[in-house]
Write a protein that holds these residues in place. Structure first.
Motif, PDB file in Angstrom:
ATOM      1  N   UNK A 106       0.863  -1.193   0.000  1.00  0.00           N
ATOM      2  CA  UNK A 106       0.000   0.000   0.000  1.00  0.00           C
ATOM      3  C   UNK A 106       0.897   1.242   0.000  1.00  0.00           C
ATOM      4  N   UNK A 107       0.309   2.378  -0.314  1.00  0.00           N
ATOM      5  CA  UNK A 107       1.073   3.637  -0.439  1.00  0.00           C
ATOM      6  C   UNK A 107       2.260   3.479  -1.396  1.00  0.00           C
ATOM      7  N   UNK A 108       1.943   2.917  -2.531  1.00  0.00           N
ATOM      8  CA  UNK A 108       2.953   2.597  -3.550  1.00  0.00           C
ATOM      9  C   UNK A 108       3.094   3.703  -4.576  1.00  0.00           C
ATOM     10  N   UNK A 109       2.378   4.804  -4.356  1.00  0.00           N
ATOM     11  CA  UNK A 109       2.520   5.951  -5.250  1.00  0.00           C
ATOM     12  C   UNK A 109       1.665   5.890  -6.511  1.00  0.00           C
ATOM     13  N   UNK A 110       0.861   4.863  -6.659  1.00  0.00           N
ATOM     14  CA  UNK A 110      -0.055   4.843  -7.816  1.00  0.00           C
ATOM     15  C   UNK A 110      -1.430   5.216  -7.270  1.00  0.00           C
ATOM     16  N   UNK A 111      -2.027   6.235  -7.866  1.00  0.00           N
ATOM     17  CA  UNK A 111      -3.314   6.707  -7.356  1.00  0.00           C
ATOM     18  C   UNK A 111      -4.350   5.593  -7.458  1.00  0.00           C
ATOM     19  N   UNK A 112      -5.176   5.517  -6.420  1.00  0.00           N
ATOM     20  CA  UNK A 112      -6.171   4.445  -6.371  1.00  0.00           C
ATOM     21  C   UNK A 112      -7.099   4.479  -7.594  1.00  0.00           C
ATOM     22  N   UNK A 113      -7.284   5.660  -8.159  1.00  0.00           N
ATOM     23  CA  UNK A 113      -8.182   5.751  -9.323  1.00  0.00           C
ATOM     24  C   UNK A 113      -7.599   4.998 -10.531  1.00  0.00           C
ATOM     25  N   UNK A 114      -6.274   4.941 -10.630  1.00  0.00           N
ATOM     26  CA  UNK A 114      -5.651   4.202 -11.743  1.00  0.00           C
ATOM     27  C   UNK A 114      -5.980   2.710 -11.599  1.00  0.00           C
ATOM     28  N   UNK A 115      -5.889   2.231 -10.346  1.00  0.00           N
ATOM     29  CA  UNK A 115      -6.176   0.811 -10.104  1.00  0.00           C
ATOM     30  C   UNK A 115      -7.657   0.522 -10.343  1.00  0.00           C
ATOM     31  N   UNK A 116      -8.501   1.385  -9.783  1.00  0.00           N
ATOM     32  CA  UNK A 116      -9.955   1.191  -9.939  1.00  0.00           C
ATOM     33  C   UNK A 116     -10.360   1.242 -11.412  1.00  0.00           C
ATOM     34  N   UNK A 117      -9.807   2.221 -12.129  1.00  0.00           N
ATOM     35  CA  UNK A 117     -10.173   2.340 -13.555  1.00  0.00           C
ATOM     36  C   UNK A 117      -9.736   1.116 -14.341  1.00  0.00           C
ATOM     37  N   UNK A 118      -8.591   0.578 -13.993  1.00  0.00           N
ATOM     38  CA  UNK A 118      -8.102  -0.608 -14.711  1.00  0.00           C
ATOM     39  C   UNK A 118      -9.053  -1.781 -14.467  1.00  0.00           C
ATOM     40  N   UNK A 119      -9.391  -1.982 -13.208  1.00  0.00           N
ATOM     41  CA  UNK A 119     -10.282  -3.094 -12.866  1.00  0.00           C
ATOM     42  C   UNK A 119     -11.642  -2.900 -13.537  1.00  0.00           C
ATOM     43  N   UNK A 156       2.010   1.424 -17.573  1.00  0.00           N
ATOM     44  CA  UNK A 156       3.020   2.440 -17.262  1.00  0.00           C
ATOM     45  C   UNK A 156       3.316   2.478 -15.766  1.00  0.00           C
ATOM     46  N   UNK A 157       2.241   2.579 -14.970  1.00  0.00           N
ATOM     47  CA  UNK A 157       2.424   2.677 -13.522  1.00  0.00           C
ATOM     48  C   UNK A 157       2.908   1.356 -12.917  1.00  0.00           C
ATOM     49  N   UNK A 158       2.330   0.261 -13.407  1.00  0.00           N
ATOM     50  CA  UNK A 158       2.689  -1.050 -12.866  1.00  0.00           C
ATOM     51  C   UNK A 158       4.164  -1.357 -13.081  1.00  0.00           C
ATOM     52  N   UNK A 159       4.696  -0.974 -14.260  1.00  0.00           N
ATOM     53  CA  UNK A 159       6.119  -1.231 -14.533  1.00  0.00           C
ATOM     54  C   UNK A 159       6.984  -0.493 -13.520  1.00  0.00           C
ATOM     55  N   UNK A 160       6.559   0.739 -13.193  1.00  0.00           N
ATOM     56  CA  UNK A 160       7.375   1.516 -12.234  1.00  0.00           C
ATOM     57  C   UNK A 160       7.318   0.883 -10.853  1.00  0.00           C
ATOM     58  N   UNK A 161       6.128   0.430 -10.464  1.00  0.00           N
ATOM     59  CA  UNK A 161       5.996  -0.245  -9.165  1.00  0.00           C
ATOM     60  C   UNK A 161       6.896  -1.481  -9.150  1.00  0.00           C
TER      61      UNK A 161
END
Ligand code: AKG
Ligand code: FE2
Length: 392
Positions: free
Chosen positions: A121-134, A207-212
């Motif tokens: 958690x608190x990985x720097x990817x906004x929760x909206x990016x995750x929610x939108x992907x799902x 994009x975000x997942x690769x950085x994580x």
């Protein structure tokens, strides 16, 4: 695993859909009904292109026989998972603080050793990016048959695919889920083939997942006592596959599974899930539920990292139960893989980790051997790790 097959054949991005017909043909399960023609039933299901979601939406009350698993798979399907335990939750908020980082590395190391799974958690990817992907993956699977079926392909090596009973997850019976798979790579021209309905979101998450993943690899490197950039030098982040699973409501969840127990062949896997439960991880001989944490990213160690870490990190079996809830379970999985096309060479436990006190427990192997293995088997067994294990 067929992920790797695709990996061999497709350098750039593609999306594909397959089913488990080929395997079903090979593994016709015995049936009590002598007249039951399994291969025919599987073929018909595939040709209908309706997927498991389509079956579920049609309101069936019993599942077709091709989905019914043998008793050995089902025997512990109801085993109560430990309600009091769950995979470690690791807070990355202070990951760049020299005061906090060692403690985060310690937690990651411990989790990767004992669980093979953790949630960040608190990985720097906004929760909206995750929610939108799902949500976008859910929208894809919710599309009407006429649209979704255009993406339905099962031949290996083809570009765009939406899947029903993806043969990544093959077993001797079909499992209760559909998938959409995308291969991601730099400058992938086939990105154009991503369905419009989820293209933007998949690319954003990619994009975000690769950085994580890069950050996680740094922490994992440090956990092994290596230079921070060591695992990233192996460029797993350049070979990504994204799979958007849909586990629709199953009217007989005790007779089938969402995905059979398996380990991932990747280096690591990142996983997003909606709020519908179903994923379980094997821990201390029991199946433990992975509870959804809104905004969390689940990370698991794959076989490749288990081997190159000389067993310091563990690739653990996991499975998904068939969904008994009315709402579909959605998960989005990003596999960070060994790159097939980055030259020749041998792999094996990293030399930096070996000493007379810590001799290699796995032998070296070629890339070809690694890929051939996953080309030729399903995901149900951990044979490659066993295959390269040095017996003494
Ligand atoms: O859907 C999930 O939660 C797990 C998927 C998975 O294990 C896989 O795709 O390898
Ligand atoms: Fe998996």
């Amino acid at each position: 695993m067929t992920l790797i097959l695709q990996y061999i054949r497709t350098i750039y991005l593609s999306i594909y859909c397959v089913d488990n017909i080929l395997l079903s043909k090979k593994h016709n399960t015995n049936t009590t009904m002598a007249t039951y023609d399994r291969a025919k039933a599987v073929k018909e299901f595939d040709e209908s292109k309706m997927g498991v979601k389509g079956l579920s939406d049609s309101g069936i009350k019993t599942i077709p026989q091709i989905f019914i698993h043998p008793p050995q798979t089902l025997s512990n399907i109801k085993s109560s998972s430990k309600k009091t335990t769950s995979i470690p939750l690791i807070d990355l908020s202070n990951v760049n603080s020299p005061n906090h980082r060692p403690n985060i590395v310690k937690q990651i190391k411990e989790a990767s050793k004992t669980w093979g799974f953790f949630q960040i958690i608190n990985h720097n990817v906004h929760v909206s990016v995750l929610d939108n992907t799902i949500e976008s993956i859910e929208s894809f699977h919710n599309q009407p048959h006429e649209i979704k079926s255009k993406y339905y392909k099962r031949e290996e090596g083809q570009g765009v695919m939406y899947a029903s009973n993806n043969d990544l997850y093959r077993t001797n019976a079909a499992s209760w889920h559909d998938s959409l798979q995308a291969w991601m790579a730099p400058k992938a021209p086939e990105a154009e083939e991503l369905p419009g309905i989820c293209r933007k979101e998949i690319l954003e998450w990619d994009l975000h997942g690769s950085k994580v993943a890069e950050v996680v690899f740094e922490l994992l490197s440090e956990g092994l006592g290596l230079e921070s950039g060591k695992l990233n030098e192996l460029s797993f982040c350049e070979s990504r596959a994204i799979v958007g699973h849909c586990y629709p409501y199953c009217p007989q969840p005790d007779l089938t599974v969402g995905i059979t127990p398996h380990t991932d062949p990747s280096a690591i896997t990142l996983l997003l899930q909606n709020q519908v439960q179903g994923l379980q991880v094997e821990h201390d001989g029991e199946w433990v539920d992975v509870n959804p944490v809104h905004g969390g990213i689940i990370v698991n160690i794959g076989d490749f990292l288990q081997i190159i870490s000389n067993g310091e990190y563990t690739s653990v079996q996991h499975r998904v139960l068939a969904n008994s809830h009315k709402k579909s379970r959605i998960s989005v999985v990003m596999f960070l893989n060994l790159s097939k096309w980055k030259g020749e060479g041998y792999h094996g436990p990293l030399p930096e980790l070996l000493s007379p006190e810590k001799p290699p427990i796995y032998r070296d192997f070629t890339r070809q051997e690694f890929f051939d293995n996953f080309y030729s088997k399903g995901i149900d067994t951990k044979s490659f790790v066993d295959k390269v294990k040095i017996q003494n």
